[in-house]
Design an enzyme around this catalytic site. Structure first.
Site, PDB file in Angstrom:
ATOM      1  CG  HIS A 168      37.035  48.308  93.664  1.00  0.00           C
ATOM      2  ND1 HIS A 168      36.678  46.977  93.547  1.00  0.00           N
ATOM      3  CD2 HIS A 168      37.825  48.572  92.600  1.00  0.00           C
ATOM      4  CE1 HIS A 168      37.231  46.476  92.452  1.00  0.00           C
ATOM      5  NE2 HIS A 168      37.928  47.426  91.861  1.00  0.00           N
ATOM      6  CG  HIS A 209      40.988  50.658  89.314  1.00  0.00           C
ATOM      7  ND1 HIS A 209      41.875  49.620  89.483  1.00  0.00           N
ATOM      8  CD2 HIS A 209      39.749  50.107  89.389  1.00  0.00           C
ATOM      9  CE1 HIS A 209      41.206  48.482  89.635  1.00  0.00           C
ATOM     10  NE2 HIS A 209      39.917  48.745  89.587  1.00  0.00           N
ATOM     11  NE  ARG A 261      43.100  53.025  85.277  1.00  0.00           N
ATOM     12  CZ  ARG A 261      42.549  51.845  85.513  1.00  0.00           C
ATOM     13  NH1 ARG A 261      43.160  50.938  86.252  1.00  0.00           N
ATOM     14  NH2 ARG A 261      41.390  51.543  84.987  1.00  0.00           N
ATOM     15  CG  ASP A 293      39.888  44.763  91.061  1.00  0.00           C
ATOM     16  OD1 ASP A 293      38.974  43.935  90.963  1.00  0.00           O
ATOM     17  OD2 ASP A 293      39.917  45.830  90.429  1.00  0.00           O
ATOM     18  CG  HIS A 349      33.875  43.991  90.903  1.00  0.00           C
ATOM     19  ND1 HIS A 349      34.126  42.638  90.842  1.00  0.00           N
ATOM     20  CD2 HIS A 349      35.045  44.581  90.559  1.00  0.00           C
ATOM     21  CE1 HIS A 349      35.368  42.439  90.461  1.00  0.00           C
ATOM     22  NE2 HIS A 349      35.951  43.604  90.297  1.00  0.00           N
ATOM     23  CG  ASP A 353      35.709  48.402  89.428  1.00  0.00           C
ATOM     24  OD1 ASP A 353      36.902  48.769  89.428  1.00  0.00           O
ATOM     25  OD2 ASP A 353      35.312  47.399  88.800  1.00  0.00           O
ATOM     26  CG  HIS A 370      40.216  52.500  80.946  1.00  0.00           C
ATOM     27  ND1 HIS A 370      41.404  51.849  81.246  1.00  0.00           N
ATOM     28  CD2 HIS A 370      39.233  51.730  81.467  1.00  0.00           C
ATOM     29  CE1 HIS A 370      41.132  50.734  81.917  1.00  0.00           C
ATOM     30  NE2 HIS A 370      39.829  50.633  82.072  1.00  0.00           N
ATOM     31  N   PRO A 379      38.172  47.244  79.859  1.00  0.00           N
ATOM     32  CG  PRO A 379      38.336  45.447  81.370  1.00  0.00           C
ATOM     33  CD  PRO A 379      39.066  46.137  80.226  1.00  0.00           C
TER      34      PRO A 379
HETATM   35  O1  DOR Z   1      36.204  46.905  84.615  1.00  0.00           O
HETATM   36  C1  DOR Z   1      37.211  46.771  85.301  1.00  0.00           C
HETATM   37  N1  DOR Z   1      38.232  47.640  85.235  1.00  0.00           N
HETATM   38  N2  DOR Z   1      37.296  45.722  86.121  1.00  0.00           N
HETATM   39  C2  DOR Z   1      38.438  45.411  86.763  1.00  0.00           C
HETATM   40  O2  DOR Z   1      38.460  44.435  87.453  1.00  0.00           O
HETATM   41  C3  DOR Z   1      39.643  46.254  86.601  1.00  0.00           C
HETATM   42  C4  DOR Z   1      39.293  47.610  86.174  1.00  0.00           C
HETATM   43  C5  DOR Z   1      40.465  48.388  85.659  1.00  0.00           C
HETATM   44  O3  DOR Z   1      41.531  48.374  86.289  1.00  0.00           O
HETATM   45  O4  DOR Z   1      40.319  49.068  84.649  1.00  0.00           O
HETATM   46 ZN    ZN Z   2      37.750  43.825  89.578  1.00  0.00          ZN
END
Ligand code: DOR
Ligand code: ZN
Length: 423
Positions: free
Chosen positions: A53, A55, A57, A147, A227, A300, A304, A318
């Site tokens: 899991h 990301h 981007r 997700d 998660h 996860d 950002h 988040p």
């Molecule tokens: O905290 C999170 N950020 N939970 C998610 O399900 C998506 C993720 C995101 O893509 O930033």
């Molecule tokens: Zn998620």
């Protein structure tokens, strides 16, 4: 291809020995004269970590992370494979986008990047994406997930489970009943009441997991739960597994360590979805990870950009970065239980994702030399400006954690040496 001999290394805590790497594999002959010597006294070798899991981007938010920068962060964290989540822009809901991510991963060449495909078109939850085309593409997608969003419609969820059964695919669910979390800012409980913030109740997760294990049982398909964050979810999973439902589950490092009390700081670095829960949830998650009710630790990793995180709590996105701190956090939670760590962070995720060549047996000659060397005696105070990731949103700034990733090898080639990414 350079040969290596790792002198005095401990395989998963066993007595020190020399480990020879030649032609990308573990060898049982002595190293040749040209072999490079790595002083591995005091270091522990683990099969390369596998993240279900991540990301990355790209495409779309290359200011927060790219496939390349995320691959570097992964290697620095001891990972040799990551599964890239589909909530990019455009969404990874076509063969074209998953092939693009897969190709960028190959070009970066630091970890195996395995794209996850979206379940529904645009993650909108209305219409199944082209799951078959993604499965038969060069990326050979086997895990599908919306997700960031829950596949809330039970009929769509059923259809998705039926569809992927043909090629033994798996649907990875972000379990969140959206009608129960409208406007939610943090875990619903004593702390949210005190702060006057709208709560995200545990039952919003538990209700979806309960529904989905029944659907997976009905269809006979594989379900993976992303998660897991509550004690009640653990109980639903425990019962489903006891009945033989084909369900696996992951927990994040942050849900194993942090609690909703941190929200009292109003620092959005602690805002994440699902939210940080209570100390008793944390205890239940740790026990479930030990028992095997939870199969996997997954990061996860959610990078950002500064403007999306350093703002008012209500407006902050988040998520937290996690690839570079996952193993230290797990070490701080579990201690040096190397067998368990190898199972939950390498072998089990490799099996779930179908990543042959990862999660191998380092004691067996002929296994791919895909591994990570950890110094368990080292301690590191996390400094966000030291992170390899393009983003800095770590909740561990200033926290001292055990363990340092000294080296990572992917099929016999170092991606990290002396704690530094080599390319
Ligand atoms: O905290 C999170 N950020 N939970 C998610 O399900 C998506 C993720 C995101 O893509 O930033
Ligand atoms: Zn998620």
């Amino acid at each position: 291809m350079t040969a290596y001999v790792m002198k005095g290394v401990s395989l998963l805590g066993a007595a020190p020995r020399d480990l020879v790497v030649r032609d990308g594999r573990i060898a049982d002959e002595p190293p040749g004269a040209g072999a490079e010597v790595i002083d591995a006294a005091g270091l522990v070798a683990l099969p390369g970590l596998v993240d279900l899991h991540t990301h990355l981007r790209e495409p779309g938010r290359e200011d927060a992370e790219t496939v390349e920068t995320g691959s570097r962060a992964a290697a620095a964290g001891g990972y040799t494979a990551v599964c890239a989540m589909a909530n990019t822009s455009p969404v990874a809901d076509t063969a074209g986008v998953v092939e693009q991510v897969w190709r960028l991963g190959r070009e970066a060449g630091l970890v195996d990047v395995q794209p996850i495909g979206a379940v529904t078109v645009g993650l909108a939850g209305r219409q199944l994406a082209e799951l078959g085309a993604m499965a038969t593409s060069a990326a050979q997608v086997r895990i599908f997930s919306d997700d960031g969003h829950c596949v809330a419609d039970p009929r769509l969820m059923r259809r998705a489970l039926e569809y992927v059964k043909a090629f033994d695919g798996v649907i990875a669910q972000h379990a969140e009943e959206p009608r129960l979390t409208e406007g939610a800012q943090m875990h619903e409980g004593e702390v949210s009441t005190r702060l006057g913030l709208t709560g995200w109740p545990a039952v919003a997760e538990e209700a979806i997991i309960a529904r989905d294990v029944l659907l997976a049982e009905h269809v006979g398909s594989r379900l993976h739960v992303c998660h897991v964050s509550t004690a009640g979810s653990v109980e639903v999973l425990r019962q489903a597994k006891a009945r033989g439902v084909r369900v696996t589950a992951e927990v994040t490092p942050h849900h194993l360590l942090l609690t909703d009390e941190l929200a009292t700081s109003y620092d959005p670095v602690y805002k994440v979805n699902p939210p940080l829960r209570t100390a008793s949830d944390v205890r239940a998650l740790r026990q479930a990870l030990i028992d095997g009710v939870i199969d996997v630790v997954a990061t996860d990793h959610a990078p950002h950009a500064v403007e999306d995180k350093e703002c008012e709590w209500a407006y902050a996105r988040p998520g937290m970065v996690g690839l570079e701190t996952a193993l230290p956090v797990v070490l701080s939670v579990l201690g040096e239980q190397w067998e368990l760590i190898a199972e939950r962070m390498s072998r089990a995720p490799a099996r779930i994702a179908g990543l042959a060549g990862h999660g191998g047996d380092l004691a067996a000659a002929g296994s791919p030399a895909t591994l990570t060397l950890v110094d368990p005696a080292a301690r590191r105070t996390v400094d966000p400006s030291d992170l390899v990731s393009r983003s800095r949103n770590t909740p561990y700034a200033g926290t001292t954690l055990p363990g340092r990733i000294v080296a990572t090898f992917l099929r016999g080639e170092p991606t990290v040496l002396d704690g530094k990414v080599v390319r």
